[in-house]
Design an enzyme around this catalytic site. Structure first.
Site, PDB file in Angstrom:
ATOM      1  N   ASP B 375      99.758  87.284  73.047  1.00 13.63           N
ATOM      2  CA  ASP B 375      98.614  85.160  72.783  1.00 13.63           C
ATOM      3  C   ASP B 375      97.630  85.605  73.707  1.00 13.63           C
ATOM      4  O   ASP B 375      97.748  85.330  74.521  1.00 13.63           O
ATOM      5  CB  ASP B 375     100.160  84.408  72.615  1.00 13.63           C
ATOM      6  CG  ASP B 375      99.261  82.934  72.641  1.00 13.63           C
ATOM      7  OD1 ASP B 375      98.195  82.457  73.262  1.00 13.63           O
ATOM      8  OD2 ASP B 375     100.427  81.589  73.118  1.00 13.63           O
ATOM      9  N   HIS B 376      96.426  85.436  72.608  1.00 13.11           N
ATOM     10  CA  HIS B 376      95.075  85.073  73.446  1.00 13.11           C
ATOM     11  C   HIS B 376      94.937  84.189  74.611  1.00 13.11           C
ATOM     12  O   HIS B 376      93.952  84.633  74.922  1.00 13.11           O
ATOM     13  CB  HIS B 376      93.801  85.600  72.342  1.00 13.11           C
ATOM     14  CG  HIS B 376      93.183  86.582  73.047  1.00 13.11           C
ATOM     15  ND1 HIS B 376      92.731  85.597  74.078  1.00 13.11           N
ATOM     16  CD2 HIS B 376      91.901  87.727  72.445  1.00 13.11           C
ATOM     17  CE1 HIS B 376      91.174  86.446  74.109  1.00 13.11           C
ATOM     18  NE2 HIS B 376      91.154  87.512  73.063  1.00 13.11           N
TER      19      HIS B 376
END
Lengths: 322, 403, 322
Positions: B375-376
């Protein structure tokens, strides 16, 4: 054939004083409309008859109770000339409940069947279509239908179809073309092939060009036209050459007119011209001044009462009447 | 709320509705507190609900196969002697069967199914007449197969359900042949919803590494003689992942309310594909457990997963997920993050590959492709690269895993 | 007294009776008088009533419409024939901007009792511009009635009602119905009232004109499958008799509207909108059967595939009811 009337004012000074009053009223009424429009009291748009008064007044003066007029969106002059109550007319443009159509119609759609004004038709040529049908009905009672339209309308489908239709069926319709030189913003010569009158001549309908700045000439020409139609001879075409002093509509300042053109036409203004003719025929100038005074007072009253008149209440309207 | 109405209890902290699998008492039968009353399938597991007080089952309102929303009446109860004094109201059931509250301890789910369900399940597509008819007959729309256009439930479907006729498959004559509608189970619907949510809401990215698992392969071969249960390759991966998570706490987090929350325990979820759904039970404290313990646990968890015998806690405790499709010969794949976790590891099949040896020669090694989806919002490229790097080193030098 | 006659004869009788009963009624159009109409609907009327009442006109649809309007507001009750409904594009301005607005603009003082009869519909291999169903062009015009008989009895009773109606009426005659025979009596059929022409319990099929016959045939086909269709003949498309449709849907819970015309913007959509708004709780299924979004093709297999036939209606109902 161009017609020049012989003034016979001397024999009918009373009548012509009335016609004078009618023109003065129209001129003043249109000035009042312009003023109210600029103040935001008249909505949308409106088309003024200023300068063309002699045409409506001259034609209306020869009509009987059984005759009818279909006008265009530039129809206030015809409405007043036919006898529509000026207060009801102004109130309609002010959008009031006391307007001749209860505020439903507005300037472009004004109608008063009781006063012989079939309607004002906003679609160019619409008045011609309406008058065709009215003529069809009036034939039975010896009545005549007059359709008023401008120089632009002679290029519309309605004009050609209806002129032919009336000629073929010999309907009692007077085609009154008010050639004021411009179809909206365009000089009529730029958009009209050939001459206007010859369109009617091609269909073998009697066609006459008359000076629309003379109420005397208009009355004389209208009499011939109406008599012709009423006599079962079919339609008659009248081209009244006139000029509108203001732009096409209130949104148009008329800047497309060449300089000096307006002034040249104003020198031929029908109202001072009739005044001269009346005085030459022996009418007391004071009587003429009196008319101006009366009309001014009337206009003040129209304005005051109009602005006080109530607006209509929106309410459900049954679709098919009743 | 009347005390003599049994309402659908909250058997999973994320359920909004559940399906009755079987009534374990019949109308007229008495029960004691603690006795099994009814078996219910939630979005996570099949759970047996036990009576909370003595009483008697008076009338079943939702029969086996029927679905009821949280808090909706499923049965009438009475006192054990048939009077109307009754069962304590079921606790932990909200007055309204509307929105469920969001659980912070999210269910460890496979690529997809998550704990956060948000609002209630979607309204069944049914015509007004069908809806009215179903209400009049006490038939649950959710359990019906719709045979109207677009799969909507029409009057005929309600009438068939009432008469017990089997729901016909909706067939349409089309270019693609006859169409058979495959209705989703409650869990399947939840997974579908969560998958879509994950994909649309999480800005994810992948990093890929090839891990040389030859040493692990050798260890396993050796262990066959020593241990009853030989840890699988995946068990090694689970242990390695746990240690890597301990070293890179950013990946042992949940992304909640716009920021990561790191967890102090490392619970690695293992994706188990059962017949009906993909479930992810957690190996709790995987970093602290010995490899042998993990091996035994993963086997037991998988078995219970197939029987739908996992507890809600087991399904909500994961802090990170490992998904392995290597047994199917898949070379590599990208798994979908199960929110609110911030990462998921996808493991591919072992492949024999030529690798340059330290001595300049070429040898064939057992290599697996690892794909880490992150998850950036919580972690960045370098973080993922380092985490995956640590993981790979642990797998290629597995001494730390077996100690 | 009832007789069995065909659709075209029924129409002629209606015109004949109204011309006889009210001398304000006039009838005109292209080739309607001397030639008796291109579909042979009006032979004999010219001979009986003479050119003052029944006459031919030039090919000038706009003038026709204008003439009808003007005559209608001047005391006549004109019936006009526009040869093909496809030509109604040419009457649009007068019909829409004059006829349907006049009653409102005069605040109900003057109504417009015109009837425009026009031949519509496909199946005759007349091609794209002689086969259309122009109903949807006019559904959105307040003040306009649209009458659409399916049987000779309704053709006669409705045409008489239309001529007696004080509002503008578009009277559509489907060209494939002219030869259909049926019972006709002396009575008037009210405008705006639908009729259940086949009773049933499983699905309500709503249609008009030729569609009613296709729906009835579909009903026969479906009976063989144990499906009983209830067929509602709307008879008037504007205003719609929705209560009759709603009563039927309350019984059957399913409604399909069959329109010969494109799906988008068609009157079937208006029926479904009303049924949904007012009868949502009774609906188990609701859909439309209409034609494709293309002009009407010429070649017989193309045109036949284009139209909503009994077979197609039955097939769609079967798929949705079983």
């Amino acid at each position: 054939m161009t017609l020049t009337g012989e003034p016979n004012i001397g024999a009918e000074t009373g009548l012509y004083l009335d016609l004078f009053r009618a023109m003065v009223l129209i001129r003043g009424f249109e000035d009042l409309v312009q003023s109210l429009f600029l103040r935001g009291e008249i909505y949308g748009t409106t088309h003024l008859y200023s300068g063309q008064e002699a045409v409506a007044v001259g034609v209306a003066s020869v009509l009987e109770d059984r005759d009818r007029v279909a006008a265009t969106y530039r129809g206030h002059g015809h409405a007043l000339a036919l006898g529509v109550d000026p207060q009801a007319l102004l109130d309609e443009m002010l959008g009031r409940a006391t307007g001749v159509n209860g505020g439903r119609a507005g300037s472009m759609n004004i109608n008063s069947p009781d006063d012989r004004l079939v309607g004002s038709f906003g679609i160019v040529g619409g008045s011609i279509g309406a008058a065709t049908g009215v003529g069809l009905a009036l034939k039975r009672v010896g009545g005549v239908a007059v359709c008023q339209f401008g120089d632009g309308a002679v290029n519309q489908g309605y004009f050609h179809e209806c002129l032919n239709f009336c000629a073929v069926l010999r309907l009692p319709v007077v085609f009154l073309c008010e050639n004021n030189g411009y179809g909206e913003y365009t000089p009529f010569q730029d958009v009209t092939a050939g001459a206007i009158r010859t369109r009617a001549e091609a269909m073998e309908v009697p066609a006459v060009t008359v000076d629309g700045m003379s109420v005397v000439e208009m009355r004389t020409a209208a009499r011939r036209a109406v008599d012709h139609a009423r006599g079962g001879n079919g339609p008659y075409f009248l081209e009244a050459v006139t000029y509108r002093y203001v732009g096409h509509s209130r949104s148009d300042p008329g800047a497309y007119r060449p300089p000096g053109e307006l002034d040249a036409w104003k020198e031929r203004d029908a109202i001072p011209r009739l005044r001269r003719e009346l005085e030459e025929a022996g009418v007391d100038p004071k009587a003429v001044d009196l008319v101006h005074g009366e009309v001014e007072a009337l206009l003040e009253e129209l304005e005051r009462k109009g602005l006080e008149a109530p607006f209509p209440e929106p309410r459900p309207t049954p679709e098919f009447g009743g | 709320m009347t005390p003599n109405v049994l309402r659908m209890p909250r058997l999973s902290d994320s359920m909004s509705e559940a399906t009755i699998v079987a009534w374990l008492k019949q109308p007229g039968e008495a029960f004691k507190r603690g006795e099994p009353l009814v078996e219910v399938e939630t979005d996570k597991a099949t759970v047996v609900y036990e009576a909370e007080a003595d009483g008697m089952l008076a009338e079943i309102l939702v029969t086996a196969g029927g679905t009821a929303g949280l808090g909706e009446p499923i049965a009438r109860l009475s006192g054990e002697n048939g009077d109307d004094a009754l069962t304590e109201p079921v606790t932990a059931v909200p007055q309204d069967a509307g929105e469920t509250t969001v659980s912070r301890q999210q269910v460890a789910t496979p690529a997809g199914v998550g704990g956060q369900t948000g609002s209630g399940s979607p309204r069944a597509r049914a015509t007004p007449v069908a809806r009215r008819a179903a209400a009049e007959r006490g038939i649950e729309l959710h359990g019906l197969t719709g045979t109207g256009p677009g799969g909507r439930i029409r009057m005929l479907d309600v009438l068939r359900a009432e008469s017990g006729a089997p729901a016909p498959v909706a067939e349409t004559r089309e270019l693609k042949g006859a169409t058979t509608v495959v209705p989703l189970s409650t869990t399947g619907e939840t997974i579908a919803r969560r998958m879509a949510q994950s994909r649309t809401e999480i800005p994810s990215f992948e990093v890929v590494a090839h891990a040389d698992l030859s040493t692990i392969v050798q260890l396993r071969a050796d262990a066959a003689e020593l241990a009853e249960i030989v840890p699988s390759v995946n068990d090694f991966v689970v242990k390695a992942t746990a240690l890597a998570l301990r070293a890179h706490p950013a990946f042992n987090s949940s992304f909640v309310d716009g920021r990561p929350e790191q967890h102090s325990r490392v619970n690695v979820g293992i994706a188990v594909a059962t017949e009906e759904a993909l479930l992810v039970p957690a190996v709790l404290d995987a970093d602290l457990k010995r490899l042998a313990a993990i091996a035994g646990e993963t086997r037991e968890l998988a078995a219970r997963a197939h029987d739908r015998r996992l507890s809600p806690d087991e399904l909500t405790a994961s802090t990170f997920t490992v998904s392995n499709l290597g047994m199917f010969g898949v070379a590599s794949f990208t798994a979908v993050i199960n929110p609110p976790q911030v990462g998921i590891l996808a493991v591919g099949a072992l492949e024999r590959r030529p690798v340059e040896t330290g001595t300049g020669g070429v040898a064939f090694r057992d290599v697996a492709t690892l794909t880490l989806t992150s998850d950036h919002r919580a972690v960045y490229g370098a973080d993922a690269a380092r985490f995956l790097g640590s993981l790979r080193r642990l797998l290629e030098h597995p001494l730390a895993l077996v100690l | 007294m009832t007789t069995t006659i065909d659709f075209r004869t029924a129409l002629r009788e209606a015109l004949d009776e109204e011309l006889a009963g009210d001398e304000r009624v006039v009838f005109f159009g292209e080739d309607v008088a001397v030639a008796g109409g291109v579909f042979a609907v009006t032979p004999g009327l010219y001979e009986k009533y003479g050119p003052e009442r029944v006459f031919d006109t030039p090919i000038s649809e706009l003038a026709l419409a204008g003439a009808a309007f003007g005559a209608a507001i001047s005391g006549l009750r004109p019936v006009v024939e526009i040869m093909f409904g496809d030509f109604l594009t040419l009457v649009m301005d007068s019909l829409v901007n004059q006829s349907t607005k006049y009653r409102f603009l005069t605040e109900d003082r003057v109504s417009v009792p015109i009837v425009i009869r026009s031949v519509v519909g496909a199946g005759g291999r007349f091609g794209a511009i002689h086969s259309q169903m122009p109903v949807s062009w006019f559904m959105g015009v307040p003040g306009l009635k649209i009458v659409t008989p399916a049987t000779p009895g309704d053709a006669k009773g409705l045409l008489r009602s239309a001529i007696r109606d004080d509002n503008p009426v578009l009277f559509f005659e489907h060209k494939r119905l002219y030869g259909v025979s049926g019972e006709v009596d002396d009575g008037l059929v009210p405008i705006g009232v639908a009729r259940v022409v086949r009773e049933g319990t499983d699905v309500t099929v709503v249609s008009a004109m030729n569609g009613v016959h296709e729906a009835l045939r579909a009903g026969e086909l479906l009976a063989g499958d144990g499906i009983e269709a209830e067929v509602v003949d709307l008879r008037t498309l504007r205003p719609l008799d929705i209560p009759t449709v709603l009563s039927s849907v309350a019984k059957t819970n399913r409604v399909v509207v069959v329109e010969e015309g494109p799906l988008t913007g068609g009157w079937a959509g208006e029926v479904l909108a009303r049924v949904t708004e007012e009868g949502l709780g009774d609906l188990d299924d609701a859909w439309r059967i209409a034609t494709a979004e293309t002009p009407v093709p010429y070649s017989p297999p193309l045109e036949d595939a284009f139209l909503p036939t009994a077979e197609r209606i039955a097939s769609e109902i079967r798929a949705r009811v079983l």
